[in-house]
Motif scaffolding. Structure first.
Motif, PDB file in Angstrom:
ATOM      1  N   SER A   1       5.354  -0.980  -8.067  1.00  0.00           N
ATOM      2  CA  SER A   1       4.173  -0.752  -7.245  1.00  0.00           C
ATOM      3  C   SER A   1       4.505   0.331  -6.225  1.00  0.00           C
ATOM      4  CB  SER A   1       3.767  -2.035  -6.523  1.00  0.00           C
ATOM      5  OG  SER A   1       2.617  -1.818  -5.747  1.00  0.00           O
ATOM      6  N   SER A   2       3.472   0.919  -5.654  1.00  0.00           N
ATOM      7  CA  SER A   2       3.715   1.912  -4.608  1.00  0.00           C
ATOM      8  C   SER A   2       4.095   1.183  -3.324  1.00  0.00           C
ATOM      9  CB  SER A   2       2.477   2.771  -4.370  1.00  0.00           C
ATOM     10  OG  SER A   2       1.460   2.009  -3.774  1.00  0.00           O
TER      11      SER A   2
ATOM     12  N   LYS B   1      -2.242   1.743  -8.004  1.00  0.00           N
ATOM     13  CA  LYS B   1      -2.112   3.155  -8.328  1.00  0.00           C
ATOM     14  C   LYS B   1      -0.921   3.732  -7.573  1.00  0.00           C
ATOM     15  CE  LYS B   1      -6.983   3.943  -9.169  1.00  0.00           C
ATOM     16  NZ  LYS B   1      -8.180   4.695  -8.799  1.00  0.00           N
ATOM     17  N   ILE B   2      -0.168   4.560  -8.274  1.00  0.00           N
ATOM     18  CA  ILE B   2       0.974   5.234  -7.659  1.00  0.00           C
ATOM     19  C   ILE B   2       0.663   6.715  -7.644  1.00  0.00           C
ATOM     20  CG2 ILE B   2       3.433   5.721  -7.794  1.00  0.00           C
ATOM     21  CD1 ILE B   2       3.767   3.033  -9.233  1.00  0.00           C
ATOM     22  N   GLU B   3       0.547   7.276  -6.446  1.00  0.00           N
ATOM     23  CA  GLU B   3       0.265   8.701  -6.300  1.00  0.00           C
ATOM     24  C   GLU B   3       1.505   9.515  -6.663  1.00  0.00           C
ATOM     25  OE1 GLU B   3      -2.782   9.826  -5.691  1.00  0.00           O
ATOM     26  OE2 GLU B   3      -3.518   7.776  -5.523  1.00  0.00           O
ATOM     27  N   LYS B   4       1.327  10.804  -6.797  1.00  0.00           N
ATOM     28  CA  LYS B   4       2.378  11.687  -7.311  1.00  0.00           C
ATOM     29  C   LYS B   4       3.688  11.628  -6.510  1.00  0.00           C
ATOM     30  CE  LYS B   4       2.871  16.197  -9.354  1.00  0.00           C
ATOM     31  NZ  LYS B   4       2.188  17.412  -9.751  1.00  0.00           N
ATOM     32  N   ASN B   5       3.645  11.766  -5.202  1.00  0.00           N
ATOM     33  CA  ASN B   5       4.871  11.816  -4.390  1.00  0.00           C
ATOM     34  C   ASN B   5       5.090  10.545  -3.585  1.00  0.00           C
ATOM     35  OD1 ASN B   5       5.612  14.415  -5.223  1.00  0.00           O
ATOM     36  ND2 ASN B   5       4.137  15.314  -3.813  1.00  0.00           N
ATOM     37  N   GLU B   6       4.599   9.434  -4.063  1.00  0.00           N
ATOM     38  CA  GLU B   6       4.705   8.175  -3.344  1.00  0.00           C
ATOM     39  C   GLU B   6       5.964   7.419  -3.772  1.00  0.00           C
ATOM     40  OE1 GLU B   6       1.235   5.106  -1.924  1.00  0.00           O
ATOM     41  OE2 GLU B   6       1.111   6.023  -3.878  1.00  0.00           O
TER      42      GLU B   6
ATOM     43  N   ASN C   1       3.035   1.709  -0.357  1.00  0.00           N
ATOM     44  CA  ASN C   1       1.867   1.445   0.481  1.00  0.00           C
ATOM     45  C   ASN C   1       1.056   0.254  -0.010  1.00  0.00           C
ATOM     46  OD1 ASN C   1       2.506   3.645   2.068  1.00  0.00           O
ATOM     47  ND2 ASN C   1       1.212   5.032   0.902  1.00  0.00           N
ATOM     48  N   TYR C   2       1.041   0.005  -1.297  1.00  0.00           N
ATOM     49  CA  TYR C   2       0.238  -1.071  -1.891  1.00  0.00           C
ATOM     50  C   TYR C   2       0.975  -2.402  -1.918  1.00  0.00           C
ATOM     51  CZ  TYR C   2      -2.947  -3.297  -5.232  1.00  0.00           C
ATOM     52  OH  TYR C   2      -3.836  -4.133  -5.861  1.00  0.00           O
TER      53      TYR C   2
END
Length: 68
Positions: free
Chosen positions: A34-35, A5-10, A37-38
């Motif tokens: 990918s984000s 999952k990719i959050e809005k401001n990531e 963080n992930y």
């Protein structure tokens, strides 16, 4: 293709993975996102390995859908 999952401001990381169809062994481009963080976490690597073991190219995927 997006992994995780990719959050809005990531921040987003783009990477390439060698992908091969498990049915016909055809080599396909593996551009993915990918984000930050992930990326390279245990879960990420586990999901990527599972994906590579079950990946079907578009032609084989469509054949499987028609047969089912």
């Amino acid at each position: 293709m997006i992994f995780g999952k990719i959050e809005k401001n990531e921040k987003i990381i783009k990477f390439n993975v060698e992908m091969q169809c498990v049915n016909c062994k055809k080599q396909v481009p593996g551009g993915m996102k990918s984000s930050e963080n992930y990326f390279n976490t245990y879960e990420f690597n586990k999901e990527l390995k599972k994906f590579q073991k079950t990946y079907l190219c578009g032609i084989c995927r469509d054949k499987k859908r028609v047969n089912n």
